[in-house]
Design a protein around this motif. Sequence first.
Motif, PDB file in Angstrom:
ATOM      1  N   VAL A 156     -30.610  28.100  93.512  1.00  0.00           N
ATOM      2  CA  VAL A 156     -31.240  27.018  92.605  1.00  0.00           C
ATOM      3  C   VAL A 156     -30.254  26.750  91.371  1.00  0.00           C
ATOM      4  O   VAL A 156     -30.190  25.561  90.910  1.00  0.00           O
ATOM      5  N   ILE A 157     -29.733  27.827  90.941  1.00  0.00           N
ATOM      6  CA  ILE A 157     -29.031  27.953  89.704  1.00  0.00           C
ATOM      7  C   ILE A 157     -27.711  27.011  89.795  1.00  0.00           C
ATOM      8  O   ILE A 157     -27.225  26.123  89.128  1.00  0.00           O
ATOM      9  N   ASN A 158     -26.956  27.127  91.034  1.00  0.00           N
ATOM     10  CA  ASN A 158     -25.676  26.652  91.146  1.00  0.00           C
ATOM     11  C   ASN A 158     -25.419  26.090  92.564  1.00  0.00           C
ATOM     12  O   ASN A 158     -24.772  26.375  93.407  1.00  0.00           O
ATOM     13  N   PRO A 159     -26.178  24.778  92.844  1.00  0.00           N
ATOM     14  CA  PRO A 159     -26.402  24.409  94.206  1.00  0.00           C
ATOM     15  C   PRO A 159     -25.096  23.139  94.682  1.00  0.00           C
ATOM     16  O   PRO A 159     -24.907  23.142  95.883  1.00  0.00           O
ATOM     17  N   LEU A 160     -24.417  22.942  93.756  1.00  0.00           N
ATOM     18  CA  LEU A 160     -23.227  21.877  93.969  1.00  0.00           C
ATOM     19  C   LEU A 160     -22.124  22.604  94.544  1.00  0.00           C
ATOM     20  O   LEU A 160     -21.430  22.067  95.527  1.00  0.00           O
ATOM     21  N   PRO A 161     -21.569  23.467  94.283  1.00  0.00           N
ATOM     22  CA  PRO A 161     -20.499  24.336  95.006  1.00  0.00           C
ATOM     23  C   PRO A 161     -20.641  24.377  96.356  1.00  0.00           C
ATOM     24  O   PRO A 161     -19.707  24.197  97.209  1.00  0.00           O
ATOM     25  N   ALA A 162     -21.686  24.899  96.737  1.00  0.00           N
ATOM     26  CA  ALA A 162     -22.052  24.988  98.268  1.00  0.00           C
ATOM     27  C   ALA A 162     -21.859  23.824  98.908  1.00  0.00           C
ATOM     28  O   ALA A 162     -21.555  23.631 100.090  1.00  0.00           O
ATOM     29  N   LEU A 163     -22.497  22.651  98.220  1.00  0.00           N
ATOM     30  CA  LEU A 163     -22.712  21.377  98.906  1.00  0.00           C
ATOM     31  C   LEU A 163     -21.414  20.975  99.316  1.00  0.00           C
ATOM     32  O   LEU A 163     -20.802  20.355 100.285  1.00  0.00           O
ATOM     33  N   ALA A 164     -20.301  21.105  98.121  1.00  0.00           N
ATOM     34  CA  ALA A 164     -19.162  20.612  98.428  1.00  0.00           C
ATOM     35  C   ALA A 164     -18.122  21.385  99.422  1.00  0.00           C
ATOM     36  O   ALA A 164     -17.560  20.740  99.968  1.00  0.00           O
ATOM     37  N   LEU A 165     -18.430  22.521  99.342  1.00  0.00           N
ATOM     38  CA  LEU A 165     -17.959  23.366 100.405  1.00  0.00           C
ATOM     39  C   LEU A 165     -18.292  23.161 101.829  1.00  0.00           C
ATOM     40  O   LEU A 165     -17.433  23.102 102.826  1.00  0.00           O
ATOM     41  N   GLU A 166     -19.386  22.492 102.035  1.00  0.00           N
ATOM     42  CA  GLU A 166     -19.838  21.921 103.547  1.00  0.00           C
ATOM     43  C   GLU A 166     -19.617  20.779 103.550  1.00  0.00           C
ATOM     44  O   GLU A 166     -19.713  20.253 104.954  1.00  0.00           O
ATOM     45  N   CYS A 167     -19.235  19.773 102.711  1.00  0.00           N
ATOM     46  CA  CYS A 167     -18.997  18.304 102.965  1.00  0.00           C
ATOM     47  C   CYS A 167     -17.509  18.020 102.727  1.00  0.00           C
ATOM     48  O   CYS A 167     -16.900  18.559 101.874  1.00  0.00           O
ATOM     49  N   ALA A 168     -16.942  17.383 103.694  1.00  0.00           N
ATOM     50  CA  ALA A 168     -15.478  17.008 103.880  1.00  0.00           C
ATOM     51  C   ALA A 168     -15.404  15.810 102.897  1.00  0.00           C
ATOM     52  O   ALA A 168     -16.524  14.778 102.826  1.00  0.00           O
ATOM     53  N   GLN A 169     -14.343  15.472 102.142  1.00  0.00           N
ATOM     54  CA  GLN A 169     -14.576  14.254 101.225  1.00  0.00           C
ATOM     55  C   GLN A 169     -14.547  13.033 101.880  1.00  0.00           C
ATOM     56  O   GLN A 169     -15.341  12.132 101.179  1.00  0.00           O
ATOM     57  N   GLU A 170     -14.016  12.759 103.152  1.00  0.00           N
ATOM     58  CA  GLU A 170     -14.340  11.635 103.757  1.00  0.00           C
ATOM     59  C   GLU A 170     -15.712  11.179 104.183  1.00  0.00           C
ATOM     60  O   GLU A 170     -16.439  10.098 104.716  1.00  0.00           O
ATOM     61  N   LYS A 171     -16.564  12.131 103.831  1.00  0.00           N
ATOM     62  CA  LYS A 171     -18.154  11.991 104.191  1.00  0.00           C
ATOM     63  C   LYS A 171     -18.847  12.114 103.006  1.00  0.00           C
ATOM     64  O   LYS A 171     -20.362  11.994 103.051  1.00  0.00           O
ATOM     65  N   ALA A 172     -18.387  12.220 101.773  1.00  0.00           N
ATOM     66  CA  ALA A 172     -19.091  12.483 100.581  1.00  0.00           C
ATOM     67  C   ALA A 172     -19.790  11.574  99.897  1.00  0.00           C
ATOM     68  O   ALA A 172     -19.513  10.228 100.172  1.00  0.00           O
ATOM     69  N   VAL A 173     -20.902  11.607  99.426  1.00  0.00           N
ATOM     70  CA  VAL A 173     -21.927  10.629  98.862  1.00  0.00           C
ATOM     71  C   VAL A 173     -21.929  10.919  97.327  1.00  0.00           C
ATOM     72  O   VAL A 173     -22.373  11.962  96.907  1.00  0.00           O
ATOM     73  N   TYR A 174     -21.632  10.057  96.313  1.00  0.00           N
ATOM     74  CA  TYR A 174     -21.746  10.363  94.914  1.00  0.00           C
ATOM     75  C   TYR A 174     -22.639   9.368  94.195  1.00  0.00           C
ATOM     76  O   TYR A 174     -22.797   8.300  94.413  1.00  0.00           O
ATOM     77  N   VAL A 175     -23.179   9.865  93.035  1.00  0.00           N
ATOM     78  CA  VAL A 175     -24.100   8.937  92.338  1.00  0.00           C
ATOM     79  C   VAL A 175     -23.539   9.197  90.848  1.00  0.00           C
ATOM     80  O   VAL A 175     -23.094  10.079  90.501  1.00  0.00           O
ATOM     81  N   ASP A 176     -24.032   8.135  89.829  1.00  0.00           N
ATOM     82  CA  ASP A 176     -23.696   8.175  88.600  1.00  0.00           C
ATOM     83  C   ASP A 176     -24.888   8.823  88.026  1.00  0.00           C
ATOM     84  O   ASP A 176     -26.044   9.148  88.669  1.00  0.00           O
ATOM     85  N   MET A 177     -24.711   9.122  86.615  1.00  0.00           N
ATOM     86  CA  MET A 177     -25.759   9.813  85.871  1.00  0.00           C
ATOM     87  C   MET A 177     -27.182   9.402  85.765  1.00  0.00           C
ATOM     88  O   MET A 177     -28.067  10.030  85.960  1.00  0.00           O
TER      89      MET A 177
END
Length: 173
Positions: A21-42
């Motif tokens: 809950v405190i730090n969800p993004l690093p785990a997501l980045a490790l599980e996702c390859a760059q060519e499949k990544a989805v980003y959003v603006d603020m």
Amino acid sequence: MPATSSIAKRTPLCGAILVCVINPLPALALECAQEKAVYVDMDDAYELRFEPMSSDSPVSNRLKLTVRNTAIVAEGIVMRTDDNLRADGRIMFECPEGDVTGADLKACTVWQGMVYASDLKGHIRTLPAEGESAADRLFLPALGPSIQKSSLWGQGKATVAPWDVLSLKGCNQ
């Protein structure tokens, strides 16, 4: 002993959930390859999706930029510099097909510049290559102002300029 330590020791799952809950993004980045990544603006007004490329292409990444609450989809590419230290990106909207002139390309180019990756601490690096873990954030300098000056902007099109930093939202399957 503090109460939180006591609770976490009694229920190991509680500690694991707290970390996620405190730090969800690093785990997501490790599980996702760059060519499949989805980003959003603020403001969650724009979404940038990466798509895989064939290994023999000079283009290292293909991407699609969508504007929320519209049918707009702009397409883009990323090409690596010869030294692989930089990723040169371009986002285009309604480009003509077939033989095009430099003026045609200029008219349909929404944004062009270097694509930078960042971790959650703000350390800047080059965009990860295909097969590498997705960046936590992307920095596309002057993306918002470029969109405001492009054919993507106006009535029935984009009316909110995005921030230049996009955060990892998820992973295409």
